[in-house]
Structure formats: C-alpha cells, structure tokens
Design a protein around this motif. Structure first.
Motif, PDB file in Angstrom:
ATOM      1  N   UNK A  50      19.815   5.902  -0.714  1.00  0.00           N
ATOM      2  CA  UNK A  50      19.291   4.535  -0.791  1.00  0.00           C
ATOM      3  C   UNK A  50      18.275   4.462  -1.928  1.00  0.00           C
ATOM      4  N   UNK A  51      18.359   3.368  -2.656  1.00  0.00           N
ATOM      5  CA  UNK A  51      17.390   3.104  -3.721  1.00  0.00           C
ATOM      6  C   UNK A  51      16.469   1.980  -3.253  1.00  0.00           C
ATOM      7  N   UNK A  52      15.139   2.269  -3.250  1.00  0.00           N
ATOM      8  CA  UNK A  52      14.145   1.274  -2.847  1.00  0.00           C
ATOM      9  C   UNK A  52      13.073   1.231  -3.926  1.00  0.00           C
ATOM     10  N   UNK A  53      12.919   0.108  -4.563  1.00  0.00           N
ATOM     11  CA  UNK A  53      11.901  -0.057  -5.604  1.00  0.00           C
ATOM     12  C   UNK A  53      11.166  -1.359  -5.375  1.00  0.00           C
ATOM     13  N   UNK A  54      10.120  -1.595  -6.131  1.00  0.00           N
ATOM     14  CA  UNK A  54       9.335  -2.820  -5.950  1.00  0.00           C
ATOM     15  C   UNK A  54       8.883  -3.340  -7.292  1.00  0.00           C
ATOM     16  N   UNK A  89       0.822  -1.202   0.000  1.00  0.00           N
ATOM     17  CA  UNK A  89       0.000   0.000   0.000  1.00  0.00           C
ATOM     18  C   UNK A  89       0.859   1.255   0.000  1.00  0.00           C
ATOM     19  N   UNK A  90       1.922   1.263   0.793  1.00  0.00           N
ATOM     20  CA  UNK A  90       2.785   2.447   0.873  1.00  0.00           C
ATOM     21  C   UNK A  90       4.175   2.013   1.301  1.00  0.00           C
ATOM     22  N   UNK A  91       5.161   2.823   0.938  1.00  0.00           N
ATOM     23  CA  UNK A  91       6.541   2.554   1.296  1.00  0.00           C
ATOM     24  C   UNK A  91       7.220   3.886   1.597  1.00  0.00           C
ATOM     25  N   UNK A 138       1.369  -2.775   4.042  1.00  0.00           N
ATOM     26  CA  UNK A 138       0.631  -3.612   3.099  1.00  0.00           C
ATOM     27  C   UNK A 138      -0.823  -3.711   3.545  1.00  0.00           C
ATOM     28  N   UNK A 139      -1.566  -4.466   2.787  1.00  0.00           N
ATOM     29  CA  UNK A 139      -2.975  -4.658   3.148  1.00  0.00           C
ATOM     30  C   UNK A 139      -3.143  -5.657   4.281  1.00  0.00           C
TER      31      UNK A 139
END
Length: 291
Positions: free
Chosen positions: A117-121, A107-109, A147-148
């Motif tokens: 810092x690199x944060x991806x999904x 849902x959110x990060x 998350x849900x």
C-alpha cells in the motif's frame, strides 16, 4: 582516713523472659486489609476463539461504510466518532484521497501493510490530504492517522475494477459553547447626599435654573429642566480659596456629571452681566445628630 569499702551489690530477684519478635507477632490479631489496597481480581480466562470473536464483533459494530445519502458529489462523508472504523474502498488502478478538517495538522501516520500500500500526504489550501493506493486487488490493511485534534482509524480494502472511493471526508460535531463568564457583580450603591442649597438671582430664577443637585461621595450631579436648550446650559465654576475655577464636566442629557465633590459653586451665563445661580453643599449630619 582510708575510704569506706563499697557495698555489696543487691541479689537479683529474678529474670523476666522476653519473647522473640516472631512469637509476639503471632499473638497480634491481623487487621483486615483496606478495601483500596486489595488486589483487583483477575478476569476469568477466555479461550482464544472467544477473544477473537469478541474482537470481530467489536470491529464490526464500530465499522462505517459507504451508504446512500452519505455523499456530496463524489465525496463520501463520514460522521466522525472517536473509536469508529472508517472503510475506504480502493482500486489498484486509481488513487483515493482522505480530506481532513481545514487547519488540522497531521502528526503521525501508520499503515499495517506498507509493502503493498502506498500512503502519502500533501496540503492544499491549508487542508491536509492523504493519498492512498493499493498495488493489487483483494488486499486489506488498516491506516491510523494521528492529528493535533483527533485520531482516525481507517480500514482500506482493494478490489479489481473501476469502483473506488474518490475522496472521503468527515463531518464533525459542533464544538461545545464556552461557558458564559461569571456575571460582574454590581457595585454596592453609594449613599446619596442631596442636601444642597440653590441661590437664585434677585430678579428670579432663570429658565435654566437647576431642579436638583446631589452627589454619591465621588461625583456631583446637577439636573436642569428637561426642555433646556443646549445653548442655555451655563458653565460651572467651583469656588476655591483662590477664587472661581472653571471645572470640566460631562453632559448626559439635561444632567451635568462632575468628577469631584465641591462645597460651593456657581453657574454663570453671560459675560458683562452674567446671570448667576449659586450652589452650596451642606455637610452631612453625623449619626444621632438631630435635625
């Protein structure tokens, strides 16, 4: 005739002094304040050093790290607990991944240091994967995943070299079993009516002669001998004002189950000279009526 003169008003006997509202209120005893309405007592103030030490101790106690026996191949397995902090060892030369539960939706990060810092999904086979990479060694930041289903608190640490977490995932407690449904109440047994007369033919009762007939007010049951062959079970006809009427019924072993109540019926087996057994239902006796 001229009108009579008006009477003089009566003299005022005296004036009653009324106290001011403030004076009256002062004479009323104040009621104690209800306990539920009393303001909560503020906590005792603490120094900044004490507060920082408390936070450090709380984070240290909640932090989970890699340990022997917590790996499955190269995957670091954490046991998920709400409020725990999960450490992720990274290296600037490699990428580390976080694997969420199958079907879990991100849902959110948020990350504390988004500049270094690199944060991806991404998604693979309906499973969310987070990709984390630092830009330099000796960095530390936190990452929050919402998350849900739950919230993850990650503490990412970078170091030079080729030691890093290839992949981290979680194990989860088994979901609680749903409560058992309330048992369906058993219907109250209906009173049985067993006063039936069976009329055998003059030649004597056939081998399939019913042993018993009864009803429960809704359905009628005809029991035959247990050793009766299916080919010997006779059709059932109900006698009405128009004559005999073939009736539908269910066979449960050696018992006919008929979805109605009848006053008179016949079991008939054979065509030219059928063997007939009559069934007559006697009306229930009223309460207090003698036998």
């Amino acid at each position: 005739m001229p009108p009579a003169p008006l009477a003089d008003p009566l003299p005022v006997a005296g004036v009653i002094a009324v106290s001011e509202p403030e004076e009256a209120a002062a004479e009323v005893t104040a009621l104690p304040e209800p306990a539920s309405e009393k303001p909560a007592r503020a906590p005792e103030p603490v120094s900044a050093r004490t507060a920082a030490k408390s936070l450090e101790e709380a984070n240290t106690g909640a932090r989970q790290r890699a340990a022997p026996g917590t790996f499955e191949d190269a995957t670091l397995l954490y046991a998920y607990e709400p409020g725990a902090i999960y450490e992720l060892q990274t290296s600037p030369a490699f990428v580390s991944t976080l694997l969420l539960e199958p079907g879990e939706v991100l849902v959110d990060i948020a990350a504390g240091d988004t500049a270094r810092w690199s944060v991806s999904n991404t998604v693979s086979a309906s499973r969310m994967i987070l990709i984390v990479k630092p830009s330099a060694p000796r960095l530390r930041t936190n990452i929050v995943l919402v998350t849900d289903r739950r919230t993850y608190l990650i503490e990412a640490v970078s170091a030079a070299g080729d030691v890093y977490t290839a992949q981290a995932a979680w194990t989860y407690p088994a979901p609680p079993e749903p409560p058992a449904p309330d048992p369906v109440p058993e219907p109250e047994p209906r009173p049985l009516h067993e006063d039936y007369v069976l009329k055998a033919p003059r030649k004597g009762p056939p081998a399939w002669m019913p042993e018993k007939v009864w009803d429960d007010g809704l359905k009628t049951y005809v029991r035959f001998p247990d050793d009766i062959a299916a080919s010997d079970m006779p059709p059932l006809f109900i006698r009405t004002a128009e004559g005999l009427e073939l009736v539908n019924y269910r066979t449960r072993g050696a018992v006919y189950e008929i979805d109605r109540i009848f006053e008179a019926a016949e079991l008939r087996l054979g065509r030219r000279k059928p063997v007939i057994v009559g069934i007559l239902r006697r009306a229930p006796k009223a309460e207090g009526e003698g036998g």
